[in-house]
Design an enzyme around this catalytic site. Structure first.
Site, PDB file in Angstrom:
ATOM      1  N   ILE A 274     -29.564  13.973  35.879  1.00 50.02           N
ATOM      2  CA  ILE A 274     -29.819  13.257  34.623  1.00 50.02           C
ATOM      3  C   ILE A 274     -30.537  11.929  34.842  1.00 50.02           C
ATOM      4  O   ILE A 274     -30.861  11.239  33.890  1.00 50.02           O
ATOM      5  CB  ILE A 274     -28.508  13.012  33.850  1.00 50.02           C
ATOM      6  CG1 ILE A 274     -27.510  12.219  34.709  1.00 50.02           C
ATOM      7  CG2 ILE A 274     -27.900  14.309  33.386  1.00 50.02           C
ATOM      8  CD1 ILE A 274     -26.232  11.872  33.963  1.00 50.02           C
ATOM      9  N   GLY A 275     -30.786  11.574  36.087  1.00 54.73           N
ATOM     10  CA  GLY A 275     -31.510  10.331  36.354  1.00 54.73           C
ATOM     11  C   GLY A 275     -31.626  10.084  37.837  1.00 54.73           C
ATOM     12  O   GLY A 275     -30.888  10.649  38.645  1.00 54.73           O
TER      13      GLY A 275
ATOM     14  N   GLY B 100     -33.045   6.822  40.813  1.00 57.65           N
ATOM     15  CA  GLY B 100     -33.540   5.473  41.069  1.00 57.65           C
ATOM     16  C   GLY B 100     -33.740   5.306  42.557  1.00 57.65           C
ATOM     17  O   GLY B 100     -33.604   6.259  43.337  1.00 57.65           O
ATOM     18  N   GLY B 101     -34.057   4.068  42.952  1.00 54.93           N
ATOM     19  CA  GLY B 101     -34.319   3.803  44.362  1.00 54.93           C
ATOM     20  C   GLY B 101     -33.109   4.007  45.240  1.00 54.93           C
ATOM     21  O   GLY B 101     -33.230   4.184  46.452  1.00 54.93           O
TER      22      GLY B 101
ATOM     23  N   VAL C  43     -28.476  10.563  39.969  1.00 57.08           N
ATOM     24  CA  VAL C  43     -27.300  10.654  39.115  1.00 57.08           C
ATOM     25  C   VAL C  43     -27.241  12.059  38.524  1.00 57.08           C
ATOM     26  O   VAL C  43     -28.231  12.559  37.990  1.00 57.08           O
ATOM     27  CB  VAL C  43     -27.331   9.602  37.983  1.00 57.08           C
ATOM     28  CG1 VAL C  43     -26.075   9.707  37.125  1.00 57.08           C
ATOM     29  CG2 VAL C  43     -27.464   8.201  38.565  1.00 57.08           C
TER      30      VAL C  43
ATOM     31  N   LYS D   8     -23.028   9.596  40.950  1.00 61.00           N
ATOM     32  CA  LYS D   8     -24.179   8.999  41.624  1.00 61.00           C
ATOM     33  C   LYS D   8     -24.088   9.303  43.110  1.00 61.00           C
ATOM     34  O   LYS D   8     -23.080   9.034  43.751  1.00 61.00           O
ATOM     35  CB  LYS D   8     -24.226   7.493  41.388  1.00 61.00           C
ATOM     36  CG  LYS D   8     -25.497   6.848  41.934  1.00 61.00           C
ATOM     37  CD  LYS D   8     -25.705   5.459  41.378  1.00 61.00           C
ATOM     38  CE  LYS D   8     -27.053   4.898  41.784  1.00 61.00           C
ATOM     39  NZ  LYS D   8     -27.294   3.557  41.217  1.00 61.00           N
TER      40      LYS D   8
ATOM     41  N   ASP E 177     -29.374  -7.542  38.577  1.00 57.26           N
ATOM     42  CA  ASP E 177     -30.450  -6.643  38.131  1.00 57.26           C
ATOM     43  C   ASP E 177     -30.206  -6.233  36.685  1.00 57.26           C
ATOM     44  O   ASP E 177     -30.268  -5.055  36.345  1.00 57.26           O
ATOM     45  CB  ASP E 177     -30.524  -5.411  39.036  1.00 57.26           C
ATOM     46  CG  ASP E 177     -31.818  -4.620  38.811  1.00 57.26           C
ATOM     47  OD1 ASP E 177     -32.792  -5.215  38.312  1.00 57.26           O
ATOM     48  OD2 ASP E 177     -31.840  -3.425  39.123  1.00 57.26           O
TER      49      ASP E 177
END
Length: 554
Positions: free
Chosen positions: A79-80, A82-83, A87, A102, A195
């Site tokens: 579903i996602g 990133g660096g 996820v 994650k 962040d």
């Protein structure tokens, strides 16, 4: 605040050395020390490719058609990413519940520093129990993977909602006020996020916001080599100046307050406070320029809300809100139509807010006032009132020559003169001549006295730095009566494109003063030349002529 030379050199060297802040393959955000400049998932894919097509096909056929498992979790779908990892929507088998899982890293490729950051992220977030922070359920490592599970929120990211334009100003302020209290809770437990951005704010089914991804969180009490690195951590458009300069040891709670202000700015205007064509350009803007007033981008944003937002974005951390709680409380005052703490409110503003909080009583007072006014008209003969004084007068003070080279004085005065000339085309605006303002060359502090002497309500100050074929221009519009900065902007232009700056400055000043500015076609038609060399010669000649007048006492 100018960019320090050592930071410029470090950033340039990093760029030349191939250091990246995004994955070179998929564009996901990564840390500077990520292996081969790729995110963990792309590293894994590259590793499979190095084994040959047969090995990759075998891996794909083995994983296709059946969900993967990781200890107690069945991985349902991605579903996602990133660096730091990927996820998944996953089912925790022992509790039969669906969670977000994650996952990061393959032990052969991920560095120990990278994995240590992931563990710190999970441990830090797991300690936080607050309604606006996504809770962590479980942390683990298995067969070269690190993972943690957390609540699954189906409302999407905040930046998706912003892009669709579905969020009202009031609703945006309500969400930010709640998030500010959540950030304060994290700070009280010794944790910085570092962040904060719309992409790290998730919405639940009811539309409430929750802060996630403490991948850059710093345990304030931990003396770790991970937290003492000098690399830039964060997303350029939302990081604070002290973070952009690489001074990780100087990060405090004020850094997260800046991030909250940057998110608020985007919610109010539709764009982040700083956005350049490249990462380096964005960082330069963060360090050197001031954000535009939100009201200039969205007229529906009132001055108090603009003030709250820009206080969060101060370059000096000491001038921001002292805590995230103080920010949240000021946003809540705005929601209740109460005077904000970001700046003292005058009697008129306090009265206006009181009337908004007590509308029924306000109607009664206005009715009585109207009745008394009607009686006054009948009893007393009205007297003619004097014409109102012009409150839109403006004076352009001499600009500072930051180059330090007197040979460039003609160019600095020429920019000031061009802006002044363009302002004279604004209908209804009284503009003081350059000769009348020439004596204020020393940048005096008593602006209200100068304004009274010149008979104007507003002053324009500026500075020019010419270097080769480029010019850097800073301009500020000031309310001379209270010293408030109504508008400010910086311009970094090639001298061949310098013509547009004067017209742009005058247009934005007119917009700040709510005056009508002539269309660009009319302004362009009045310009004598578009040749930069001819324009430069004109500025030199005009400067020499004025110097001769000044020398003769004229």
């Amino acid at each position: 605040m100018p960019v320090e030379h050592d930071f410029k050199n470090r950033l340039t060297n990093q760029s030349l050395a191939g250091t990246a802040t995004v994955c070179a393959k998929c564009g996901s955000e990564i840390f500077a020390d990520a292996p081969q400049g790729l995110c963990s998932l792309c590293v894994f894919t590259t590793f499979l490719g190095s084994l040959g097509e047969d090995a990759e096909e075998e891996f794909e056929s083995r994983t296709a058609g059946a969900p993967k498992e990781l200890d107690d979790y069945e991985l349902l779908e991605e579903i996602g990413r990133g660096g730091q990892g990927v996820v998944y929507r996953a089912r925790q088998k022992s509790l039969n519940r669906v969670v977000a899982l994650k996952v990061i890293g393959v032990s052969r490729w991920a560095t120990e520093t990278h994995l240590r950051r992931f563990r710190l992220e999970a441990e830090a977030a797991a300690r936080l129990n607050h309604p606006t922070i996504v809770p962590i359920h479980d942390i683990g490592e298995h067969d070269g993977y690190c993972y943690f599970s957390m609540n699954l929120l189906d409302g999407g990211h905040l930046d998706q909602v912003v892009g669709q334009g579905k969020l009202s100003i009031r609703r945006a302020v309500e969400l930010l006020a709640r998030l500010a209290r959540g950030v304060h809770f994290a700070h009280e437990h010794g944790i910085l996020h570092r962040d904060i951005k719309p992409g790290n704010i998730l919405l639940d089914a009811e539309g409430e916001a929750h802060l996630t991804d403490f991948g850059l969180a710093r345990l304030l009490e931990t003396d770790s080599s991970v937290t003492r690195t000098t690399e830039i951590l964060g997303t350029p458009s939302y990081i604070a100046p002290e973070q952009a300069s690489g001074s990780q040891g100087e990060l405090t709670r004020a850094t997260d307050i800046y991030g909250l202000g940057a998110v608020l700015y985007q919610l109010l205007t539709g764009s982040p406070p700083f956005l350049g064509a490249t990462t380096f350009e964005t960082i330069r803007l963060v360090l050197e320029t001031e954000p535009r007033w939100p009201r200039l981008l969205n007229p529906n944003v009132d001055p108090d809300l603009s003030t709250i937002c820009l206080k969060c974005l101060e370059k000096d951390p000491g001038r921001r809100y002292p805590s995230a709680l103080a920010l949240g409380e000021d946003l809540e005052r705005w929601l209740r139509h109460e005077p904000i703490k970001a700046r003292p409110s005058g009697i008129l503003m306090r009265g206006k807010k009181w009337l908004r909080r007590n509308p029924a009583l306000a109607v009664s007072i206005l009715s009585i006032a109207g009745l008394l006014a009607a009686v006054g008209v009948i009893v007393w003969k009205p007297r003619p009132l004097p014409p109102p004084a012009l409150a839109t007068g403006i004076a352009v003070l001499p600009f500072d020559n930051l180059t330090g080279d007197k040979a460039n004085a003609y160019f600095v005065e020429g920019i000031q003169d061009e802006i002044l000339t363009t302002l004279t085309r604004v209908r209804g605006l009284k503009v003081i001549s350059r000769i009348a303002t020439a004596r204020y060359r020393s940048r005096p502090d008593n602006l209200s006295q100068i304004a009274n002497q010149l008979g104007v309500a507003n002053l324009v100050e500026g500075s020019v730095q010419k270097s080769g074929d480029r010019a850097h221009i800073n301009v500020r519009l000031i309310d001379a009566q209270n010293g408030a900065e109504l508008w400010a902007q910086s311009y970094d232009r090639d001298l061949r494109n310098i013509f547009a700056v004067e017209n742009e400055v005058a247009h934005e000043i007119a917009l700040a003063l709510k005056l009508n500015f002539p269309n660009s076609g009319t302004a362009a038609a009045r310009r004598e030349t578009h040749d930069p060399q001819a324009h430069d010669l004109y500025l030199r000649a005009n400067y020499a002529w004025l110097e001769s007048i000044r020398g003769n006492g004229g």
